[in-house]
Design a protein around this motif. Structure first.
Motif, PDB file in Angstrom:
ATOM      1  N   HIS A  57      37.883  68.373  39.491  1.00 24.88           N
ATOM      2  CA  HIS A  57      39.119  68.116  38.814  1.00 24.88           C
ATOM      3  C   HIS A  57      39.810  67.472  39.298  1.00 24.88           C
ATOM      4  O   HIS A  57      41.421  67.877  40.677  1.00 24.88           O
ATOM      5  N   SER A  58      39.683  65.875  39.990  1.00 28.49           N
ATOM      6  CA  SER A  58      40.294  64.877  40.262  1.00 28.49           C
ATOM      7  C   SER A  58      40.829  64.471  39.392  1.00 28.49           C
ATOM      8  O   SER A  58      40.306  64.094  39.183  1.00 28.49           O
ATOM      9  N   GLN A  92      50.689  59.693  48.772  1.00 25.62           N
ATOM     10  CA  GLN A  92      49.262  60.965  48.460  1.00 25.62           C
ATOM     11  C   GLN A  92      47.935  59.759  48.152  1.00 25.62           C
ATOM     12  O   GLN A  92      48.624  59.544  46.067  1.00 25.62           O
ATOM     13  N   ILE A  93      46.822  59.996  48.438  1.00 27.91           N
ATOM     14  CA  ILE A  93      45.539  59.272  47.822  1.00 27.91           C
ATOM     15  C   ILE A  93      44.149  60.148  48.797  1.00 27.91           C
ATOM     16  O   ILE A  93      44.714  60.868  49.131  1.00 27.91           O
ATOM     17  N   ALA A  94      43.865  59.475  47.069  1.00 31.59           N
ATOM     18  CA  ALA A  94      41.620  60.513  47.235  1.00 31.59           C
ATOM     19  C   ALA A  94      41.612  59.718  48.692  1.00 31.59           C
ATOM     20  O   ALA A  94      41.891  58.809  49.283  1.00 31.59           O
ATOM     21  N   SER A  95      40.623  59.914  48.637  1.00 33.33           N
ATOM     22  CA  SER A  95      39.777  60.290  50.737  1.00 33.33           C
ATOM     23  C   SER A  95      38.467  60.640  49.959  1.00 33.33           C
ATOM     24  O   SER A  95      37.738  61.769  49.419  1.00 33.33           O
ATOM     25  N   ARG A 150      45.420  72.064  43.962  1.00 30.01           N
ATOM     26  CA  ARG A 150      46.743  72.151  44.641  1.00 30.01           C
ATOM     27  C   ARG A 150      46.652  70.888  45.265  1.00 30.01           C
ATOM     28  O   ARG A 150      47.947  69.543  45.006  1.00 30.01           O
ATOM     29  N   GLU A 151      45.606  70.582  46.319  1.00 26.31           N
ATOM     30  CA  GLU A 151      45.441  69.348  47.279  1.00 26.31           C
ATOM     31  C   GLU A 151      45.662  67.662  45.965  1.00 26.31           C
ATOM     32  O   GLU A 151      45.728  67.338  46.274  1.00 26.31           O
ATOM     33  N   LEU A 152      44.440  68.106  45.262  1.00 25.77           N
ATOM     34  CA  LEU A 152      43.383  67.198  44.475  1.00 25.77           C
ATOM     35  C   LEU A 152      44.643  66.557  43.847  1.00 25.77           C
ATOM     36  O   LEU A 152      45.394  65.261  43.162  1.00 25.77           O
ATOM     37  N   ASN A 153      45.936  67.526  42.945  1.00 21.63           N
ATOM     38  CA  ASN A 153      46.595  67.070  42.543  1.00 21.63           C
ATOM     39  C   ASN A 153      47.819  66.362  43.129  1.00 21.63           C
ATOM     40  O   ASN A 153      49.144  66.052  42.013  1.00 21.63           O
TER      41      ASN A 153
END
Ligand SMILES: [Zn+2]
Length: 687
Positions: free
Chosen positions: A283-284, A178-181, A460-463
């Motif tokens: 909050h990333s 799972q990565i950042a986009s 929740r998503e960024l976590n």
């Protein structure tokens, strides 16, 4: 919207405002309508004077529009909308009890009750005015160039997408990660071409949008002249962002929205380390690599921001905050938002009742807390097992279908079956429910609740970035009337909300259920093998498992569908975009073939006489009529126009005849002669 792909059964959003959360004020004294399910086999919609071989939609749905005038608060009406109303009515029952302090005093029951109560209390919302937004508005008003990234991060965390979008996704090429986009974003109109098209309607919509911005700014206290100037400047600013954005048809290609790069490739464009400020504000976690979905966008955005005066940027942020939160702001804000998103873009003439919008807000904010009660009350014990049998029947049909394809090599067939056998089937609701204990809900702070819920979801998503993938996770809440295929997960998902009449009815005969929900199952399964899905393998990785010759044959086959659908004209001179809708059309066509195969096979196993007539129709006839009746509709011209320009799904009416003319089983079912309009010589067939 970040780059992760999800292929749904139908559009869940209309024109930027969520399909189910746009604005409303209930007309005083008007009794609430009581919604009842559409009959599973709807004889009243059939126009028996029409020859089914000439126009099957007119035959199966010919009386639908006359019998179902469009309610003033809807952009159109069809089976989906009707079931959505039924489900919302059921959610209201749950929420009224929870808000009144019913027997269930669990933490979740209190949260959904308090959220609903605060949302329904429009007197308190009107009295509060913009007070709950004051801290953010002051921050925007005093923002300098270096603080833009911080403010953008704070706004994005509460669901206000300004300047660009940032989120989490599964790595297209390594689905276990799972990565950042980072991606284009920050437009108030539905997508880039709304800023650039030159037709009279397009010019008119742009005027409407500028009027809407002016109105929102004026309501928030900006003097009228200043607000009008700001609105034009915002329009100019967003038009520049639109020009740097990729179009929706292009974005369907996963290769075009996937560029995994070291994060420094992106942060180098942010002035003076401000990307770090953004990460902190949103909050990333600090990331080292990122999917730079549209690499041309960030450099263009940064130079546009540099060339725009700070007053315009402040007004832009202010407007987007007000617009995003309007449903929980005083009535004038709510009405203005309705006017643009629902009336101008969707044609509705009246806002939806507050209870509908608040029920849907709770579903969006606390969907798995509300959904848990919903499935206990409305998803019968054996529905899941029965549905699973149908899913297996349709997967078996696809297995047999692959064997018979004359255009695919043995090597690619093997890989196709490997992918098919790896598909995970998710039915009804998640095995483990989401934990909302850290989300604070107040019974008196509607807009605060909405912002905290959005922040909870964003966190929740960024976590998830850097953590293992949770295959139990759902992207839709249990009461949702929709379904989806996720290529990175390689799973098909059917929420309890669509496993209700008329889509699935335990009391209906086999033909009717396979025509309704069977075609839906086939649709989602076929998405794994449409022009986008085919690019992902059994493990959910973007990896080419086709021989070049098989891809060439596939593209020739799908080209036939592009040409077919390009000819459909839903409104005025607006054509369906065959390329934009190709994935959905492929899924509709293939899904119906598979559902019919599965129906015949199941009927044989159960020794049913399919030629026996029920209500005057044989089994195969009932199957095709039930399928067509998934798509009986009555839609406003505004909604048809907006849909044709933004929706990857074809308009409802073409989702019947579009696939019907390509069905090998149809002519036999209705004894149609070859060459009849519904049995053309040059039909298209992919799956
Ligand atoms: Zn779909």
């Amino acid at each position: 919207m970040t780059a992760s792909a999800r292929f749904c059964l139908r559009l869940a959003t209309l024109a930027g405002a969520a399909f189910c959360t746009a604005a409303y004020a209930q007309t005083a004294g008007k009794p609430a309508p009581v919604y009842t399910p559409t009959p599973s086999f709807d004889l009243s919609s059939i126009d028996a004077s029409v020859n089914p071989c000439n126009d099957f939609y007119k035959f199966a749905c010919g009386h639908f529009a006359a019998n179902h005038p469009i309610p003033a608060d809807q952009p159109g009406t069809d089976s989906f909308y009707n079931l959505f109303n039924v489900n919302t009515q059921e959610l209201r029952g749950i929420l009224d009890a929870a808000a009144a302090g019913g027997a269930d005093r669990s933490v979740n029951a209190r949260k959904i009750g308090d959220f609903y109560h605060a949302c329904m209390d429009t007197a308190a919302i009107d009295a509060d005015g913009l007070k709950p937004l004051k801290p953010l508005l002051s921050e925007i008003d005093s923002m300098d160039q270096l603080e833009i990234a911080t403010v953008a991060g704070k706004l994005q965390r509460i669901g206000v997408t300004v300047l660009f979008s940032y989120g989490e996704q599964q790595d297209f090429k390594d689905a276990a990660k799972q990565i950042a986009s980072i991606d284009q974003g920050g437009l108030g109109m539905p997508e880039k071409d709304f800023y650039l098209r030159t037709g009279a309607k397009d010019v008119e919509l742009r005027k409407d949008y500028v009027a809407y911005i002016t109105k929102m700014l004026t309501l928030s206290g900006t003097p009228a002249n200043e607000a009008a100037t700001d609105a034009n400047d915002i329009m100019e600013f967003e038009t520049k962002l639109a020009k740097a954005s990729m179009g929706i048809t292009e974005r369907r290609d996963p290769d075009k929205v996937y560029h995994l790069v070291p994060v420094s490739d992106v942060t180098q464009y942010f002035p003076m380390g401000t990307f770090g400020r953004f990460e902190e504000a949103v909050h990333s976690p600090r990331v080292t690599e990122i999917n730079d979905a549209n690499p041309a966008y960030i450099p263009a955005l940064v130079s546009t921001v540099r060339d725009t005066d700070i007053e315009t940027l402040r007004a832009y942020m202010r407007f987007h905050l007000l617009s995003a939160e309007a449903a929980n702001l005083p009535k004038a804000f709510d009405d203005a938002t309705f006017e643009f998103y629902d009336h101008d873009l969707g044609g509705s003439t009246e806002q939806r009742a507050r209870w509908k919008r608040c029920s849907y807000q709770v579903d969006g904010a606390l969907g798995e807390a509300l959904g848990q009660v919903y499935v206990q009350q409305y998803f019968a014990g054996d529905s899941k097992a029965k549905m699973l049998t149908m899913v297996h029947d349709i997967e078996d049909a696809m297995d047999r279908d692959i064997d018979t394809l004359d255009w695919m090599s043995a090597a690619t067939k093997l890989r196709a079956k490997e992918k098919l056998h790896a598909v995970a089937n998710k039915i009804g609701y998640p095995d483990h429910w989401r934990d909302y204990s850290s989300l604070t809900v107040s019974p008196t702070d509607a807009v605060g609740n909405a912002m905290r819920a959005a922040a909870f979801e964003s966190d929740r998503e960024l976590n998830k970035i850097g953590k293992p993938v949770d295959h139990n996770e759902w992207d839709m809440t249990p009461p949702t009337v929709n379904a989806y295929y996720n290529p990175s997960m390689n799973d098909i998902n059917f929420p309890a909300g669509i496993l209700q009449p008329n889509f699935y009815d335990p009391k209906a005969d086999l033909a009717v259920n396979y025509g309704h929900i069977g075609a839906v199952i086939g649709h989602e399964l076929t998405h794994g093998f449409d022009d986008e899905g085919k690019k992902f393998d059994a493990k959910g990785n973007l990896a080419d498992w086709w021989t070049p010759a098989d891809t060439a044959a596939f593209e020739k086959k799908t080209g036939c569908l592009v040409d077919e659908y390009n000819q459909f004209v839903p409104v005025d001179d607006v054509h369906v975009n065959g390329k934009l809708t190709l994935g959905e059309n492929t899924a509709d066509n293939g899904g119906l073939v598979l559902a019919f195969m599965a129906y015949l096979d199941r009927a044989k196993q159960e020794h049913l006489d399919i030629d026996a007539k029920v209500d005057g129709y044989t089994g195969p006839q009932r199957f095709y009529i039930a399928f067509a009746q998934n798509w009986c509709s009555n839609e406003r011209p505004e909604a048809l126009r907006t849909g044709a320009m933004t929706d990857p799904h074809s308009p409802d009416q073409f989702r019947t005849n579009g696939p019907i003319v390509n069905q090998p089983g149809f002519a036999g079912a209705f004894s149609c002669k070859a060459g009849a309009p519904m049995v053309p010589a040059n039909s298209c067939r992919v799956w």
